[in-house]
Design a protein around this motif. Sequence first.
Motif, PDB file in Angstrom:
ATOM      1  N   GLY A  85       0.818  -1.213   0.000  1.00  0.00           N
ATOM      2  CA  GLY A  85       0.000   0.000   0.000  1.00  0.00           C
ATOM      3  C   GLY A  85       0.844   1.253   0.000  1.00  0.00           C
ATOM      4  N   ALA A  86       0.347   2.360   0.199  1.00  0.00           N
ATOM      5  CA  ALA A  86      -1.073   2.687   0.166  1.00  0.00           C
ATOM      6  C   ALA A  86      -1.433   3.104  -1.264  1.00  0.00           C
ATOM      7  CB  ALA A  86      -1.403   3.783   1.174  1.00  0.00           C
ATOM      8  N   ALA A  87      -1.700   4.396  -1.502  1.00  0.00           N
ATOM      9  CA  ALA A  87      -2.175   4.820  -2.830  1.00  0.00           C
ATOM     10  C   ALA A  87      -1.250   4.407  -3.976  1.00  0.00           C
ATOM     11  CB  ALA A  87      -2.426   6.328  -2.856  1.00  0.00           C
ATOM     12  N   PRO A  88       0.080   4.593  -3.873  1.00  0.00           N
ATOM     13  CA  PRO A  88       0.933   4.143  -4.992  1.00  0.00           C
ATOM     14  C   PRO A  88       0.809   2.642  -5.260  1.00  0.00           C
ATOM     15  CG  PRO A  88       2.145   5.649  -3.589  1.00  0.00           C
ATOM     16  CD  PRO A  88       0.867   5.318  -2.863  1.00  0.00           C
ATOM     17  N   GLY A  89       0.688   1.872  -4.206  1.00  0.00           N
ATOM     18  CA  GLY A  89       0.520   0.431  -4.376  1.00  0.00           C
ATOM     19  C   GLY A  89      -0.806   0.076  -5.009  1.00  0.00           C
ATOM     20  N   LEU A  90      -1.858   0.780  -4.599  1.00  0.00           N
ATOM     21  CA  LEU A  90      -3.170   0.541  -5.187  1.00  0.00           C
ATOM     22  C   LEU A  90      -3.159   0.881  -6.675  1.00  0.00           C
ATOM     23  CD1 LEU A  90      -6.057  -0.373  -4.737  1.00  0.00           C
ATOM     24  CD2 LEU A  90      -6.624   1.984  -4.096  1.00  0.00           C
ATOM     25  N   GLY A  96      -1.340  -2.925 -13.141  1.00  0.00           N
ATOM     26  CA  GLY A  96      -0.923  -4.303 -13.387  1.00  0.00           C
ATOM     27  C   GLY A  96      -2.078  -5.183 -13.830  1.00  0.00           C
ATOM     28  N   LYS A  97      -3.201  -5.034 -13.193  1.00  0.00           N
ATOM     29  CA  LYS A  97      -4.374  -5.829 -13.546  1.00  0.00           C
ATOM     30  C   LYS A  97      -4.815  -5.531 -14.980  1.00  0.00           C
ATOM     31  CE  LYS A  97      -7.568  -8.645 -11.984  1.00  0.00           C
ATOM     32  NZ  LYS A  97      -7.351  -9.912 -11.372  1.00  0.00           N
ATOM     33  N   LEU A  98      -4.786  -4.240 -15.361  1.00  0.00           N
ATOM     34  CA  LEU A  98      -5.140  -3.866 -16.734  1.00  0.00           C
ATOM     35  C   LEU A  98      -4.208  -4.503 -17.761  1.00  0.00           C
ATOM     36  CD1 LEU A  98      -5.995  -0.077 -16.325  1.00  0.00           C
ATOM     37  CD2 LEU A  98      -7.586  -1.914 -16.944  1.00  0.00           C
ATOM     38  N   LEU A  99      -2.951  -4.707 -17.364  1.00  0.00           N
ATOM     39  CA  LEU A  99      -1.963  -5.285 -18.280  1.00  0.00           C
ATOM     40  C   LEU A  99      -1.875  -6.809 -18.163  1.00  0.00           C
ATOM     41  CD1 LEU A  99       0.875  -2.611 -17.882  1.00  0.00           C
ATOM     42  CD2 LEU A  99      -0.728  -2.893 -19.803  1.00  0.00           C
ATOM     43  N   GLY A 100      -2.729  -7.403 -17.336  1.00  0.00           N
ATOM     44  CA  GLY A 100      -2.754  -8.858 -17.210  1.00  0.00           C
ATOM     45  C   GLY A 100      -1.655  -9.440 -16.339  1.00  0.00           C
ATOM     46  N   ILE A 101      -1.100  -8.634 -15.446  1.00  0.00           N
ATOM     47  CA  ILE A 101      -0.034  -9.084 -14.546  1.00  0.00           C
ATOM     48  C   ILE A 101      -0.665  -9.563 -13.238  1.00  0.00           C
ATOM     49  CG2 ILE A 101       2.074  -8.392 -13.331  1.00  0.00           C
ATOM     50  CD1 ILE A 101       2.230  -6.057 -15.466  1.00  0.00           C
ATOM     51  N   HIS A 102      -0.156 -10.649 -12.681  1.00  0.00           N
ATOM     52  CA  HIS A 102      -0.664 -11.165 -11.401  1.00  0.00           C
ATOM     53  C   HIS A 102      -0.366 -10.149 -10.291  1.00  0.00           C
ATOM     54  CE1 HIS A 102      -2.094 -14.324  -8.725  1.00  0.00           C
ATOM     55  NE2 HIS A 102      -1.212 -13.847  -7.873  1.00  0.00           N
ATOM     56  N   THR A 103      -1.376  -9.822  -9.478  1.00  0.00           N
ATOM     57  CA  THR A 103      -1.218  -8.796  -8.451  1.00  0.00           C
ATOM     58  C   THR A 103      -1.500  -9.345  -7.059  1.00  0.00           C
ATOM     59  OG1 THR A 103      -3.509  -8.083  -8.802  1.00  0.00           O
ATOM     60  CG2 THR A 103      -1.793  -6.899 -10.017  1.00  0.00           C
ATOM     61  N   ILE A 104      -0.699  -8.871  -6.093  1.00  0.00           N
ATOM     62  CA  ILE A 104      -0.843  -9.294  -4.698  1.00  0.00           C
ATOM     63  C   ILE A 104      -0.869  -8.059  -3.808  1.00  0.00           C
ATOM     64  CG2 ILE A 104       0.195 -10.577  -2.785  1.00  0.00           C
ATOM     65  CD1 ILE A 104       1.650 -12.288  -4.934  1.00  0.00           C
ATOM     66  N   TRP A 105      -1.877  -7.959  -2.976  1.00  0.00           N
ATOM     67  CA  TRP A 105      -2.003  -6.880  -1.991  1.00  0.00           C
ATOM     68  C   TRP A 105      -1.769  -7.471  -0.607  1.00  0.00           C
ATOM     69  CZ3 TRP A 105      -2.868  -1.651  -2.048  1.00  0.00           C
ATOM     70  CH2 TRP A 105      -3.191  -1.071  -0.834  1.00  0.00           C
ATOM     71  N   ILE A 121     -10.536  -1.625  -1.378  1.00  0.00           N
ATOM     72  CA  ILE A 121     -10.610  -1.462  -2.840  1.00  0.00           C
ATOM     73  C   ILE A 121      -9.797  -2.568  -3.517  1.00  0.00           C
ATOM     74  CG2 ILE A 121     -10.019   0.042  -4.782  1.00  0.00           C
ATOM     75  CD1 ILE A 121     -10.448   2.420  -2.777  1.00  0.00           C
ATOM     76  N   ALA A 122      -8.598  -2.813  -2.992  1.00  0.00           N
ATOM     77  CA  ALA A 122      -7.715  -3.837  -3.571  1.00  0.00           C
ATOM     78  C   ALA A 122      -8.368  -5.210  -3.567  1.00  0.00           C
ATOM     79  CB  ALA A 122      -6.399  -3.872  -2.807  1.00  0.00           C
ATOM     80  N   LYS A 123      -9.182  -5.477  -2.561  1.00  0.00           N
ATOM     81  CA  LYS A 123      -9.877  -6.769  -2.454  1.00  0.00           C
ATOM     82  C   LYS A 123     -10.727  -7.038  -3.693  1.00  0.00           C
ATOM     83  CE  LYS A 123     -13.163  -7.058   0.626  1.00  0.00           C
ATOM     84  NZ  LYS A 123     -13.967  -7.260   1.859  1.00  0.00           N
ATOM     85  N   ILE A 125      -9.872  -5.901  -6.732  1.00  0.00           N
ATOM     86  CA  ILE A 125      -9.028  -5.791  -7.927  1.00  0.00           C
ATOM     87  C   ILE A 125      -7.920  -6.838  -7.959  1.00  0.00           C
ATOM     88  CG2 ILE A 125      -7.437  -4.266  -9.175  1.00  0.00           C
ATOM     89  CD1 ILE A 125      -9.013  -1.919  -7.820  1.00  0.00           C
ATOM     90  N   ALA A 126      -7.209  -6.974  -6.862  1.00  0.00           N
ATOM     91  CA  ALA A 126      -6.007  -7.830  -6.820  1.00  0.00           C
ATOM     92  C   ALA A 126      -6.363  -9.305  -6.998  1.00  0.00           C
ATOM     93  CB  ALA A 126      -5.269  -7.625  -5.505  1.00  0.00           C
ATOM     94  N   ASN A 127      -5.423 -10.045  -7.566  1.00  0.00           N
ATOM     95  CA  ASN A 127      -5.612 -11.492  -7.685  1.00  0.00           C
ATOM     96  C   ASN A 127      -5.606 -12.168  -6.315  1.00  0.00           C
ATOM     97  OD1 ASN A 127      -3.785 -10.786 -10.378  1.00  0.00           O
ATOM     98  ND2 ASN A 127      -5.517 -12.151 -10.736  1.00  0.00           N
ATOM     99  N   THR A 128      -4.738 -11.684  -5.429  1.00  0.00           N
ATOM    100  CA  THR A 128      -4.620 -12.251  -4.088  1.00  0.00           C
ATOM    101  C   THR A 128      -4.497 -11.117  -3.078  1.00  0.00           C
ATOM    102  OG1 THR A 128      -3.382 -14.095  -5.072  1.00  0.00           O
ATOM    103  CG2 THR A 128      -3.378 -13.936  -2.667  1.00  0.00           C
ATOM    104  N   VAL A 129      -5.219 -11.227  -1.964  1.00  0.00           N
ATOM    105  CA  VAL A 129      -5.165 -10.233  -0.897  1.00  0.00           C
ATOM    106  C   VAL A 129      -4.837 -10.953   0.410  1.00  0.00           C
ATOM    107  CG1 VAL A 129      -6.465  -8.514   0.434  1.00  0.00           C
ATOM    108  CG2 VAL A 129      -6.813  -8.722  -2.045  1.00  0.00           C
ATOM    109  N   TYR A 130      -3.880 -10.387   1.135  1.00  0.00           N
ATOM    110  CA  TYR A 130      -3.489 -10.917   2.442  1.00  0.00           C
ATOM    111  C   TYR A 130      -3.716  -9.862   3.512  1.00  0.00           C
ATOM    112  CZ  TYR A 130      -1.000 -14.656   0.015  1.00  0.00           C
ATOM    113  OH  TYR A 130      -0.689 -15.725  -0.777  1.00  0.00           O
TER     114      TYR A 130
END
Length: 149
Positions: A85-90, A96-105, A121-123, A125-130
């Motif tokens: 996080g925070a905003a830059p990470g989001l 990344g999601k728009l470009l088809g890259i696997h994303t982890i929050w 918000i990331a929940k 969008i991201a492929n995986t959220v921890y």
Amino acid sequence: MKKVVAISSIGGHWIQLLRLKPVFEDVQMVFITTKASFKSMVSESDTFYVIPDGNRTDKIGLLKAIKTLFVIYRKEKPDVIITTGAAPGLMGICVGKLLGIHTIWLDSIANCEELSMSGRIAKKIANTVYTQWEHLATNNVKYKGNVLK
């Protein structure tokens, strides 16, 4: 060799991100943050980028960050993007999601009662959220421990 982008804002988010580094010993790392002096905190073998800072009150900064992230991701072609996080990470996982890259929050350990606003918000969008708090884990938010002990 796999390439991982690790992106976060400064402060505690950055410290938590750096604590993940041992997990990525066998990958090529690309670090992205908003402060140039943080380059000294990563190894010389890691790639390092600075993006413009922005937040919910500085939407121009966010737009500049998004544009810069598109350029970086197209150049680096990462396999995975991970952020604390925070905003830059989001913004990083959105691009990344728009470009088809696997994303982890990985939500900040500071958020012990609920996911952060960015985490909520990331929940979506991201492929995986921890989460770093076991009681915040759900079907789509995983708990595997915390990075600050």
